[in-house]
Design an enzyme around this catalytic site. Structure first.
Site, PDB file in Angstrom:
ATOM      1  N   ASP A 142       8.815  -2.424  15.545  1.00  0.00           N
ATOM      2  CA  ASP A 142       8.169  -1.227  16.017  1.00  0.00           C
ATOM      3  C   ASP A 142       7.210  -1.305  16.955  1.00  0.00           C
ATOM      4  OD1 ASP A 142       8.637   1.731  16.319  1.00  0.00           O
ATOM      5  OD2 ASP A 142       6.815   1.631  15.078  1.00  0.00           O
TER       6      ASP A 142
ATOM      7  N   HIS B 187       7.026   1.732  19.064  1.00  0.00           N
ATOM      8  CA  HIS B 187       5.924   2.379  18.215  1.00  0.00           C
ATOM      9  C   HIS B 187       6.194   3.638  17.833  1.00  0.00           C
ATOM     10  CE1 HIS B 187       1.566   1.409  17.294  1.00  0.00           C
ATOM     11  NE2 HIS B 187       2.014   2.318  16.188  1.00  0.00           N
TER      12      HIS B 187
ATOM     13  N   ALA C 226       7.432   4.544  14.728  1.00  0.00           N
ATOM     14  CA  ALA C 226       7.867   4.802  13.106  1.00  0.00           C
ATOM     15  C   ALA C 226       7.499   6.254  12.639  1.00  0.00           C
ATOM     16  CB  ALA C 226       7.297   3.389  12.359  1.00  0.00           C
TER      17      ALA C 226
ATOM     18  N   THR D  88       6.847  -2.799  11.057  1.00  0.00           N
ATOM     19  CA  THR D  88       6.323  -1.507  11.455  1.00  0.00           C
ATOM     20  C   THR D  88       4.828  -1.407  11.246  1.00  0.00           C
ATOM     21  OG1 THR D  88       6.883  -0.499   9.328  1.00  0.00           O
ATOM     22  CG2 THR D  88       8.696  -0.387  10.734  1.00  0.00           C
ATOM     23  N   SER D  89       4.128  -2.302  11.153  1.00  0.00           N
ATOM     24  CA  SER D  89       2.528  -2.234  10.854  1.00  0.00           C
ATOM     25  C   SER D  89       1.998  -2.285  12.194  1.00  0.00           C
ATOM     26  CB  SER D  89       2.156  -3.269   9.883  1.00  0.00           C
ATOM     27  OG  SER D  89       0.707  -3.226   9.607  1.00  0.00           O
ATOM     28  N   ARG D  90       1.310  -3.363  12.668  1.00  0.00           N
ATOM     29  CA  ARG D  90       0.796  -3.530  14.002  1.00  0.00           C
ATOM     30  C   ARG D  90       1.392  -4.954  14.653  1.00  0.00           C
ATOM     31  NH1 ARG D  90      -0.241   0.704  13.836  1.00  0.00           N
ATOM     32  NH2 ARG D  90      -2.179   2.174  13.864  1.00  0.00           N
TER      33      ARG D  90
ATOM     34  N   GLY E 252       1.008  -1.211   0.092  1.00  0.00           N
ATOM     35  CA  GLY E 252      -0.023   0.184  -0.072  1.00  0.00           C
ATOM     36  C   GLY E 252       0.827   1.246  -0.056  1.00  0.00           C
ATOM     37  N   ARG E 253       0.474   2.182   0.613  1.00  0.00           N
ATOM     38  CA  ARG E 253       0.961   3.461   0.770  1.00  0.00           C
ATOM     39  C   ARG E 253       2.570   3.428   1.193  1.00  0.00           C
ATOM     40  NH1 ARG E 253      -4.287   5.599   2.377  1.00  0.00           N
ATOM     41  NH2 ARG E 253      -3.867   4.354   3.986  1.00  0.00           N
ATOM     42  N   ILE E 254       2.771   2.786   2.510  1.00  0.00           N
ATOM     43  CA  ILE E 254       3.955   2.616   3.324  1.00  0.00           C
ATOM     44  C   ILE E 254       4.960   1.608   2.497  1.00  0.00           C
ATOM     45  CG2 ILE E 254       5.336   2.112   5.328  1.00  0.00           C
ATOM     46  CD1 ILE E 254       2.616   3.113   6.653  1.00  0.00           C
TER      47      ILE E 254
ATOM     48  N   GLU F  13       1.083  -4.288  23.293  1.00  0.00           N
ATOM     49  CA  GLU F  13       2.045  -3.070  23.739  1.00  0.00           C
ATOM     50  C   GLU F  13       1.077  -2.427  24.997  1.00  0.00           C
ATOM     51  OE1 GLU F  13       2.162  -0.284  20.602  1.00  0.00           O
ATOM     52  OE2 GLU F  13       2.844  -1.868  19.168  1.00  0.00           O
TER      53      GLU F  13
END
Ligand code: NAD
Length: 325
Positions: free
Chosen positions: A266, A289, A291, A240-242, A158-160, A271
């Site tokens: 990340d 977290h 990023a 670096t997502s979830r 996607g975007r990232i 969490e």
């Protein structure tokens, strides 16, 4: 005068944008994650027109009800919105928005910071040097791996994910392979990325696997013990997502037993808690977290969340409305 509640202090740029509209802005005095009862108490009977919330706030039906009937929007200061019950919001006709796009570059940069740091053993080397163990240059000291020319596997273009792929191709002459539920042939043509029909094919081939899918029922524990075994023993995982997309207990086992070479995370499954054994692993890098945490980007996110609120309160469609699929 419209009243806005912000669940925790955010960058001034967003607050000023709301105040410039003449809105009354109330910010939680506590600079910490509020417990559910505290959010309920803060909202009940206050007749807020909008709430600016964070990914650490669990927005469910009770919270939406507490905001009251005049509340038009909950603007989430994040691109992910897995913390919000979209169905409950839809039933109450409360708009939910996120902050996509403005953080894409920053998260992609952080992904590279992690990828390079784990492959070049930067954090381990820092601990070694600070620990007084450095006795001079040595030919076999802390050997890592190159990123240049390697195969980077993107899960979620996607975007990232596509920005990470762009840097990999342009900056590191890497080969990019990817899996996504939606194929992007235009990107393939422009950057030579290769589409794989399933995540397994990415895992078999990639030297670095970078996760960029949203947290959904279909992506929870996408990376589990079985899938770690499909990765090369020399490969690295970057997330670096979830957090819940990775089975963290299974990852600890994979890191300790050499099923994969290393990981950089990340985000974490529960969490701010970390899976047992994770911090003892030398071959993992952990960031809290952050990023999207640059001054520039967090300000842009705060402004975008404010824009969404302003649009909703002025009777327009907020630019970043999210809908249940
Ligand atoms: P995006 O919506 O542009 O990209 C997500 C991609 O994943 C899409 O291309 C989509 O088709 C694909 N996808 C969805 N479900 C899939 C599945 N089951 N299998 C394979 N592909 C699937 O989102 P984005 O802006 O690139 O952000 C991606 C995620 O990154 C966000 O959802 C958020 O959770 C996370 N994020 C984390 C941080 C951080 O601080 N660590 C910051 C920003 C975003």
């Amino acid at each position: 005068m419209p009243k806005i509640f912000i669940t925790r202090r955010i960058p001034e740029a967003g607050i000023q944008k709301l105040q410039a509209k003449g809105y009354e802005v109330v910010i939680s005095p506590e600079d910490r994650v509020l417990r559910k009862e505290e959010v309920l108490e803060a909202l009940q009977g206050q007749n807020y027109d909008a709430v600016l919330c964070l990914l650490t706030d669990k927005i469910d039906g009770d919270i939406l009800d507490a905001a009251g009937k005049q509340c038009k929007i909950f603007a989430n200061l994040a691109v992910g919105f897995d913390n919000v019950d979209l169905k409950a919001a839809e039933e109450r006709r409360i708009a939910i928005t996120n902050t996509p796009g403005v953080l894409t570059n920053t998260v992609a940069e952080h992904t590279f910071a992690l990828m390079l740091a784990i492959a070049h053993r930067v954090c381990e080397a820092d601990r070694f040097t600070r620990g007084g163990h450095y006795e001079g240059w040595a030919p076999m000291l802390l050997l890592g791996n190159d990123l240049s020319g390697k195969t980077i596997g993107i899960v979620g273009l996607g975007r990232i994910g596509s920005r990470v792929a762009y840097h990999a191709v342009k900056g590191f002459d890497a080969k990019v392979i990817y899996y996504d539920v939606a194929r992007n042939e235009e990107f393939e043509k422009e950057y030579g990325a290769i589409y794989k029909a399933n995540v397994e094919d990415v895992l078999h081939e990639a030297d670095f696997v970078s996760i960029h899918v949203p947290l959904l029922d279909s992506t929870r524990h996408l990376m589990n013990a079985e899938r770690f075994r499909m990765m090369k023993p020399t490969a690295y995982l970057v997330n670096t997502s979830r957090g819940p997309i990775v089975d963290e207990a299974a990852l600890v086992k994979a890191l300790k037993s050499g099923v994969i070479r290393g990981a950089a995370l990340d985000v974490f499954e529960n969490e701010p808690a970390l899976a047992s054994g994770l911090v003892e692993c030398e071959n993992v890098i952990l960031t809290p977290h952050i990023a999207s945490a640059t001054e520039e980007t967090r300000s842009a996110m705060a402004e975008l969340a404010a824009d969404n609120i302003i649009a909703a309160l002025e009777g327009q469609a907020p630019p970043n409305l999210v809908k249940k699929k």
